[in-house]
Design an enzyme around this catalytic site. Structure first.
Site: not given
Ligand code: GLA
Length: 729
Positions: A614, A534
């Protein structure tokens, strides 16, 4: 710009694209007359129709005039018990037991610059950037003064609101409701949009028409919650990303909240947003004041996209604070999903060394480093290093991490305690608990009473010892349960309705002390992922771990919903291993990188287990993020598709302010037979500029890319993705 028209008693707040107007009427009631697209205003109270509405009472001073009723007039800050039966913004309980509030206009103040709210998060702005209007109201019978604060950021179309209530009488008054925002509309034909979900799937957009009665979302969990977010929208029925009128309302608050809309009898509606009135009651003794959290509004007549971009710019420029407001944040590696509680110094150093080789810069040691914390049933509250696990303590570990070329970050959960901890054994009375009840546990832990300063001071002392012992660049501040059994031993019976809010103020206080004493530390908020995402937390923690769900495909939805209010740079997002820990899904590494780098980027996996191929891919991703950091974190964000409506492709775009660069990302859903080709129409480019894509020879005009589109390559595998870097010639 704030304009006061003395003669017509009008207050008009003008921003670049919007107008907001209030009027003091003949009974000194403050009416809300307009909020919406920019207009050459005049007195908009002429849009209000007065009539004799049965069962809508008339204020005493109206005499026998039955055409004036608070029940139908659009109010700036709604009252209760004296004639308006719609959602109240304020409720006062007087010593005689009555519950009501009746506010009348007294006067106003204008100031350059943005007001501040001591102890509470708020947007900030200099005299050049913002203006403040304070409207003074009073409830004479109650002896209560109410100040309505308005902050106006003209360029950003941002209007902030807050309310201060002062008891001027001699007897105590109880404030049983004090909303931050009330917004009345002379219409009901709108949709209400909220962002809902649960742990591991937060902020999913839900849209529905207003209907008669009250619709609301909120939290009484003590935190803003995974379930509902303190950001909501109202909009025209046909508003979409790029067209139509919409209003976004954000509450800068991290505790219990409610956002309610009422569609009332004569086709008017009212949005009220603030601290949840359930469990809230604040006693104001003579001379005492209560200040509400801040709420913020943006209105856009160009759809949701424009509204989001104005919120993003506002948050980046006027809410997030240092460090890293002006420099790039480090790319991090976190050990949680790689090791959980099972690690040693060597293991952590190995992960850090691998990460450094791939260009990462910050190593974050997650949960499990302190007290007896070898699982999640013990240790919280004992903030000293577990030397059995980490021999030589933090000094040894951090010097090895630093030697590997990385700065160091650490996980803490300061608000919590396990019963199996020294802290609890010494201070069992420091937890929230109701006398005579055994408190509920959440994740096996109890909640410290952060409304009490002596408890915060103790925790701060513990944390200070850690933060001062080694160089710390980052803190992950976690909070892993909802509040229950909320009662504080420090307050008398009639003040127990203050504890939830005092708890939040306590969290803000401790965060502010840490920010003050360790200004160079970046704090990432976390609450089991996104349970406290928030605007309140963002003032202290400029990034927040967006969700404990790190699966790239689920994240498309979570980050999409989050982006309606909060900018990408605030969303903690990590590449994790596959099969994904939360849902078992296997997605290409490239896709995981593309999704995570559209946020506060990092990795959360055992890099030692990666193949060379990777590792090369990860190296490329880290480089790509660093190269495009400004674009991703400061550029304008455009949603190109809706992952809730269409899963063929989810796409989004970051565009530089000068429109000379853009980064487009698109992720495919699962393969379908004979999938249609996608012509992605881009947004926000300059129609007349010519762009080349991913460094190739061919150029496309901005208008072509925006109106005809760009043909994406065929999908060969599930969840494939593509990234396009556009640069103007
Ligand atoms: C929460 C966080 C995770 C991790 C764990 C540690 O669930 O969201 O990222 O830090 O706590 O216990």
């Amino acid at each position: 710009m704030i304009i006061h028209d003395e003669q017509n008693r009008l207050f008009t707040l003008r921003t670049r694209n919007t107008v907001y107007q209030m009027k003091v009427d003949c009974y000194k009631v403050l009416l809300h007359t307009y909020y919406g697209s920019y207009i050459e205003s005049g007195d908009l109270s002429r849009l209000i129709r007065c009539a004799d509405y049965s069962f809508s009472p008339n204020p005493n001073e109206a005499g026998m005039d039955r055409t004036y009723s608070l029940d139908v007039m659009p109010q700036e800050y709604s009252t209760c018990g004296v004639g308006d039966f719609r959602l109240p913004s304020i409720e006062l309980e007087l010593p005689n037991g009555s519950r009501s509030a009746d506010l009348r206009y007294l006067g106003y103040d204008l100031q350059k610059g943005k007001y501040t709210l001591p102890g509470l998060p708020a947007f900030y702005g200099t005299e050049e950037e913002a203006e403040t209007l304070v409207i003074h109201m009073e409830d004479a019978a109650a002896g209560v003064a109410v100040e309505l604060y308005f902050g106006v950021f003209e360029e950003l179309d941002l209007i902030t609101r807050a309310v201060k209530v002062v008891n001027k009488g001699n007897e105590p008054v109880r404030l049983c409701r004090c909303a931050s925002l009330c917004l009345d509309f002379l219409r009901c034909d709108m949709d209400f949009i909220t962002f809902n979900g649960h742990h591991l799937m937060e902020r999913c957009l839900e849209r529905g028409p207003l209907r008669s009665g009250i619709q609301s979302v909120g939290s009484i969990r003590g935190a803003s919650s995974h379930q509902h977010n303190p950001f909501v929208m109202l909009c025209d029925r046909n508003t979409d990303e790029d067209t139509g009128l919409c209003y976004g309302a954000m509450l800068l608050y991290s505790g219990n909240f409610e956002a309610a809309v009422e569609c009332s009898q004569y086709e008017s509606s009212r949005l009220v947003m603030g601290i949840h009135p359930s469990h809230f009651c604040w006693t104001l003794a003579h001379g005492e004041a209560f200040t509400s959290p801040e709420a913020a509004l943006v209105c856009s007549s160009e759809g949701f996209g424009q509204m989001s971009r104005q919120f993003h710019r506002s948050i980046i420029k006027h809410l997030l604070r240092e460090p890293y407001a002006h420099k790039r944040k480090p790319v991090l590696i976190n050990n949680w999903e790689a090791t959980y509680f099972d690690f040693t110094t060597d293991k952590l150093v190995d992960i850090a060394k691998e990460a450094a080789k791939m260009g990462m810069e910050l190593f974050v040691m997650d949960d499990g480093w302190f007290g007896s914390r070898n699982d999640d049933n013990s240790g919280l509250g004992d903030w000293w290093v577990n030397e059995e696990k980490l021999p030589g303590g933090l000094e040894k570990l951090v010097s090895r991490i630093n030697d590997a070329g990385m700065v160091f970050g650490i996980w803490v959960e300061p608000e919590m305690v396990n019963e199996n901890s020294n802290l609890y054994r010494e201070h069992p009375d420091w937890v929230l608990r109701i006398p005579g009840r055994n408190p509920a546990r959440g994740r096996g832990q109890l909640v410290l009473d952060f409304s009490r300063k002596e408890i915060r001071d103790y925790i701060y002392g513990q944390l200070q010892a850690v933060f001062s012992s080694v160089p710390i660049a980052y803190i992950k501040w976690d909070m892993n349960r909802s509040l229950t059994d909320v009662w504080s031993a420090a307050l008398p019976a009639q003040r127990q309705g203050e504890v939830y809010h005092r708890y939040v103020l306590g969290v803000y206080d401790l965060l502010e002390r840490i920010r003050r004493d360790y200004p160079q530390i970046l704090i990432e908020g976390c609450c089991g992922g996104g349970g406290r995402f928030d605007g309140g937390m963002l003032y202290y923690t400029p990034q927040i771990w967006c969700s404990d769900d790190s699966d790239a495909i689920d994240r498309l939805r979570i980050q999409y919903g989050t982006s309606f209010c909060y900018p990408p740079c605030t969303m903690g997002a990590h590449v994790s291993a596959v099969p994904n820990e939360q849902n078992g899904r296997i997605t290409p590494l490239k896709t995981r990188g593309i999704v995570a780098m559209s946020g506060a980027f990092g990795y959360e996996m055992d890099l030692g287990k990666c193949t060379e191929e990777e590792k090369d891919e990860i190296r490329r991703q880290v480089e790509c993020y660093k190269e495009h950091y400004e674009l991703i974190c400061r550029g304008d964000y455009y949603r190109l598709s809706n992952p809730f409506g269409e899963d063929l492709f989810t796409a989004w775009e970051h565009v530089a302010e000068d429109k000379r660069e853009a980064l487009v990302s698109a992720v495919a859903g699962s393969r379908r037979p004979a999938s249609p080709f996608v012509r992605l129409r881009l947004k926000g480019l300059s129609p007349s500029l010519e762009y080349c894509i991913n460094g190739e020879e061919e150029v496309y005009s901005g208008s072509t890319l925006m109106h005809a589109g760009y043909l994406l390559p065929a999908i060969k595998e599930d969840y494939q993705s593509i990234q396009l870097y556009l640069k103007a010639k």
